[in-house]
Design an enzyme around this catalytic site. Structure first.
Site, PDB file in Angstrom:
ATOM      1  N   ASP A  99      38.724  39.443  50.286  1.00 46.56           N
ATOM      2  CA  ASP A  99      38.653  39.551  48.551  1.00 46.56           C
ATOM      3  C   ASP A  99      37.420  38.667  48.257  1.00 46.56           C
ATOM      4  O   ASP A  99      36.378  38.252  48.995  1.00 46.56           O
ATOM      5  CB  ASP A  99      39.775  38.797  48.163  1.00 46.56           C
ATOM      6  CG  ASP A  99      40.345  38.702  46.982  1.00 46.56           C
ATOM      7  OD1 ASP A  99      39.994  38.822  45.943  1.00 46.56           O
ATOM      8  OD2 ASP A  99      42.012  38.436  46.861  1.00 46.56           O
ATOM      9  N   ASP A 201      37.583  40.936  42.558  1.00 46.59           N
ATOM     10  CA  ASP A 201      38.355  40.691  41.392  1.00 46.59           C
ATOM     11  C   ASP A 201      37.590  40.660  40.474  1.00 46.59           C
ATOM     12  O   ASP A 201      36.873  40.412  40.304  1.00 46.59           O
ATOM     13  CB  ASP A 201      38.545  39.180  42.123  1.00 46.59           C
ATOM     14  CG  ASP A 201      39.401  37.723  41.043  1.00 46.59           C
ATOM     15  OD1 ASP A 201      40.401  38.173  41.293  1.00 46.59           O
ATOM     16  OD2 ASP A 201      39.055  36.865  41.020  1.00 46.59           O
ATOM     17  N   GLU A 256      39.576  44.972  41.132  1.00 45.65           N
ATOM     18  CA  GLU A 256      40.687  44.654  40.276  1.00 45.65           C
ATOM     19  C   GLU A 256      40.389  44.252  38.685  1.00 45.65           C
ATOM     20  O   GLU A 256      39.682  44.175  38.211  1.00 45.65           O
ATOM     21  CB  GLU A 256      41.053  43.457  40.590  1.00 45.65           C
ATOM     22  CG  GLU A 256      42.786  43.448  40.292  1.00 45.65           C
ATOM     23  CD  GLU A 256      43.140  41.125  39.585  1.00 45.65           C
ATOM     24  OE1 GLU A 256      43.576  41.041  39.185  1.00 45.65           O
ATOM     25  OE2 GLU A 256      41.526  41.008  39.546  1.00 45.65           O
ATOM     26  N   HIS A 330      50.313  38.865  44.200  1.00 46.48           N
ATOM     27  CA  HIS A 330      50.244  37.587  44.253  1.00 46.48           C
ATOM     28  C   HIS A 330      50.699  36.798  42.905  1.00 46.48           C
ATOM     29  O   HIS A 330      50.912  35.687  43.424  1.00 46.48           O
ATOM     30  CB  HIS A 330      49.368  37.230  44.711  1.00 46.48           C
ATOM     31  CG  HIS A 330      48.061  36.891  44.422  1.00 46.48           C
ATOM     32  ND1 HIS A 330      47.701  38.800  44.595  1.00 46.48           N
ATOM     33  CD2 HIS A 330      47.853  36.550  44.053  1.00 46.48           C
ATOM     34  CE1 HIS A 330      46.321  38.104  44.219  1.00 46.48           C
ATOM     35  NE2 HIS A 330      45.912  37.048  43.348  1.00 46.48           N
ATOM     36  N   ASP A 331      49.657  37.703  41.432  1.00 53.93           N
ATOM     37  CA  ASP A 331      50.539  36.719  40.233  1.00 53.93           C
ATOM     38  C   ASP A 331      51.702  37.656  39.083  1.00 53.93           C
ATOM     39  O   ASP A 331      51.222  37.520  38.068  1.00 53.93           O
ATOM     40  CB  ASP A 331      48.796  37.865  39.772  1.00 53.93           C
ATOM     41  CG  ASP A 331      47.598  36.927  40.142  1.00 53.93           C
ATOM     42  OD1 ASP A 331      47.780  36.397  40.937  1.00 53.93           O
ATOM     43  OD2 ASP A 331      46.391  38.337  39.749  1.00 53.93           O
TER      44      ASP A 331
HETATM   45  C1  GLC Z   1      42.754  37.482  39.188  1.00 55.33           C
HETATM   46  C2  GLC Z   1      43.470  36.679  40.363  1.00 55.33           C
HETATM   47  C3  GLC Z   1      44.025  36.070  40.310  1.00 55.33           C
HETATM   48  C4  GLC Z   1      43.071  34.679  40.335  1.00 55.33           C
HETATM   49  C5  GLC Z   1      41.813  35.638  38.620  1.00 55.33           C
HETATM   50  C6  GLC Z   1      40.447  34.284  38.953  1.00 55.33           C
HETATM   51  O1  GLC Z   1      43.467  38.030  38.671  1.00 55.33           O
HETATM   52  O2  GLC Z   1      44.195  37.782  41.119  1.00 55.33           O
HETATM   53  O3  GLC Z   1      45.007  34.854  41.318  1.00 55.33           O
HETATM   54  O4  GLC Z   1      43.759  33.361  39.293  1.00 55.33           O
HETATM   55  O5  GLC Z   1      41.483  36.528  39.365  1.00 55.33           O
HETATM   56  O6  GLC Z   1      40.394  34.426  40.028  1.00 55.33           O
END
Ligand code: GLC
Ligand code: CA
Length: 561
Positions: A99, A201, A256, A330-331
């Site tokens: 990540d 991310d 992402e 995970h979100d």
């Molecule tokens: C992304 C991650 C999340 C995190 C956010 C800030 O959306 O998946 O878990 O809190 O970024 O880094």
């Protein structure tokens, strides 16, 4: 790695390290724990593992707030453990994806400390500082992802710094070339160790319109607004990153992103543009969330699902852009809770959704535990049971600041909190699901006595063994990765159905998304090429059964391929 060249054919398994397997009884998952379960992952058939952040961090956002990009969080292990993990993953012919958090660091990062304490520091411009606005308040009216202002005033130097997430996660200033070089150097450090790629991310947020215009939308969460996502220099920065880093290695990248159009996906991933390999977006898993407040939900229908699929499956894809099948992570709440029925039809609906995941175009992502049909944790009662910062911030804004009814807000949090996806992996029926011999940092879902790996290994009809077959089928049939997607039965209110077309092959997928039986009759033109169809895999019928394609009845949550 077998899938390095044909990287689109990967099946990626997301490991949430904190909750996967604890090796030393401190209640926190760790790298030796992951190593001890690699044989299991190999037996599942997945081809690459993605680790959520394992870098040093005060852990306010569970690793997404980094203080040192070059070292491993001590509770997860050492750099030696990491190197051993990488070696053991490669030995099993799988890849390892890290990540990469580029939008922000922790406010405890030495860069931010220097930036904050000294206006002349070379790190000052690594972050985004602005004087107060005309009224003495924040420089503009943007709100952060956690519902409060995106600006925090710093007493020490009498200016505001910007943060799209928590105030403990200051945003980096990508307009600064020194910052960019620092980040490229860090990426090379990991790539030189031999990892196979990055999941990046929130990557479409890194370039901001630094004239900072006010927003005219009064949203609780305004970070989706166009001026924050897909900012003015985003493509320049990604092209530079690709040229200086990615293109120097044999890797793939998954960015992402949220709030993106088909055209955006093409722009980010078209091979000619040399930016990213694929986009992953939580769009399908957030169906029905209200855009102005994602903790609130309205009913959604199959038409909404079809619309998302039409966009991604039909309008993007070979030879243009590429995307991941990112239906859980995970979100988000657990897959079975989002699309199925976690109580009466847990097993059947988990298999039905798994069938969708493995028979669409794109690159599938499996969150740890999806392959068991893990569900949301019914034991999240009060705010004290919640560990993740998004729900805590939501509670604070809604209950403490706005005086909303606590029970009403808790109902929303119980549905949506990210903790559901982060409960310990369920290995067996022993204490805490066999995750730890100590006290887990987050309690296991109480259904672990019935829902666990050990139990499912020995049951040929388990969700786990069904996933193994799906993965095997997908790996052996490139039609599932590359074939054209054609939606059929598009007026049906219970069945989501599509064809996958590839050279002379035609595959048919029928998925009943409801708890009722569902009758169908197919258009003769659609099934013309499917004369002697036999069932390849399904969650009620046995493989090889001849099926009547003209018309039939699907059982609750039945899936047929
Ligand atoms: C992304 C991650 C999340 C995190 C956010 C800030 O959306 O998946 O878990 O809190 O970024 O880094
Ligand atoms: Ca541990």
């Amino acid at each position: 790695i077998k899938y390095k060249k044909a990287w689109k054919q990967n099946i990626i398994y997301e490991i949430y390290p904190r909750s996967f397997k604890d090796s030393n009884g401190d209640g926190i998952g760790d790298l030796p724990g992951i190593i001890s379960k690699l044989d299991y992952l190999q037996s599942l058939g997945v081809t690459a593992l993605w680790l959520n952040p394992i870098y040093q961090s005060p852990d306010i956002d569970h690793g997404y707030d980094i203080t040192d990009y070059y070292s491993i969080q001590p509770e997860y292990g050492t750099m030696k453990d990491f190197e051993l993990l990488l070696e053991e993953v490669h030995k099993r012919d799988m890849g390892l994806i890290m990540d990469l958090v580029l939008n922000h660091t922790s406010d405890q990062h030495p860069w931010f400390k220097a930036s904050r304490s000294d206006k002349h520091s070379r790190y000052r411009d690594y972050y985004i500082w602005r004087p107060a606005g005309a009224d003495g308040g924040p420089p503009n009216n943007w709100s952060s992802y956690l519902g409060k202002s995106a600006w925090t005033f710093d007493e020490e130097n009498q200016e505001f710094y910007m943060h799209l997430y928590n105030s403990t996660q200051p945003d980096l200033n990508w307009d600064n070339p020194d910052l960019r070089e620092s980040m490229y150097k860090m990426m090379r450090f990991w790539l030189d160790k031999g990892i196979d790629g990055f999941r990046i991310d929130a990557v479409n947020a890194i370039s901001k319109d630094q004239t900072f215009p006010d927003s005219d939308l009064s949203r609780l969460q305004s970070n989706g607004e166009p001026f924050i996502k897909n900012g003015p220099y985003i493509h320049d920065y990604l092209q530079e990153m690709n040229e200086k880093v990615f293109s120097q290695y044999d890797i793939f990248t998954a960015g992402e992103m949220s709030y993106i159009s088909e055209q955006d996906v093409l722009d980010y991933t078209h091979p000619d543009r040399k930016e990213l390999s694929m986009v992953i977006s939580p769009e399908a898993s957030t169906l029905g969330n209200l855009p102005e407040d994602e903790f609130q939900q309205k009913e959604w229908t199959l038409d909404d699902l079809r619309e998302v699929m039409q966009k991604w499956q039909k309008n993007v894809g070979d030879p243009g852009g590429w995307f991941g099948l990112y239906f859980s992570n995970h979100d988000q709440p657990r897959l079975v809770n989002t699309f199925g029925n976690p109580v009466e039809y847990r097993v059947q609906s988990a298999k039905m959704i798994g069938t969708m995941l493995h028979t669409l175009k794109g690159t599938p992502f499996i969150l740890q535990g999806d392959e068991l049909g893990m569900t949301n944790n019914p034991k999240l009662h009060s705010i004290d049971d919640i560990k993740e910062q998004q729900a805590l911030a939501y509670y604070d804004v809604m209950v403490n600041e706005r005086g909303e009814d606590e029970e009403k807000i808790m109902q929303r949090i119980r549905r949506k909190a990210r903790d559901h996806a982060r409960t310990p992996m369920q290995w067996d029926e022993s204490n805490h699901a066999g995750f730890t011999t100590g006290e887990p940092w987050l309690p296991a879902n109480p259904n672990y006595k019935e829902v666990n790996v050990k139990e499912q290994e020995s049951d040929p009809y388990s969700v786990l063994n069904y996933y193994r077959r799906l993965i095997e089928i997908r790996k052996n049939n490139p039609v599932l990765t590359y074939g054209e997607y054609k939606a059929i039965l598009t007026d049906h209110s219970q069945i989501f159905a599509y064809l996958r077309l590839f050279m002379d092959q035609t595959w048919l997928v029928l998925l009943n998304f409801s708890e009722e039986e569902a009758a169908y009759s197919l258009d003769p033109n659609d099934i013309e090429r499917l004369a002697d169809a036999r069932l390849l895999i399904g969650n009620y019928k046995e493989s090889n059964e001849i099926i009547d394609l003209k018309s039939g009845n699907l059982k609750p949550y039945e899936a047929i391929v």
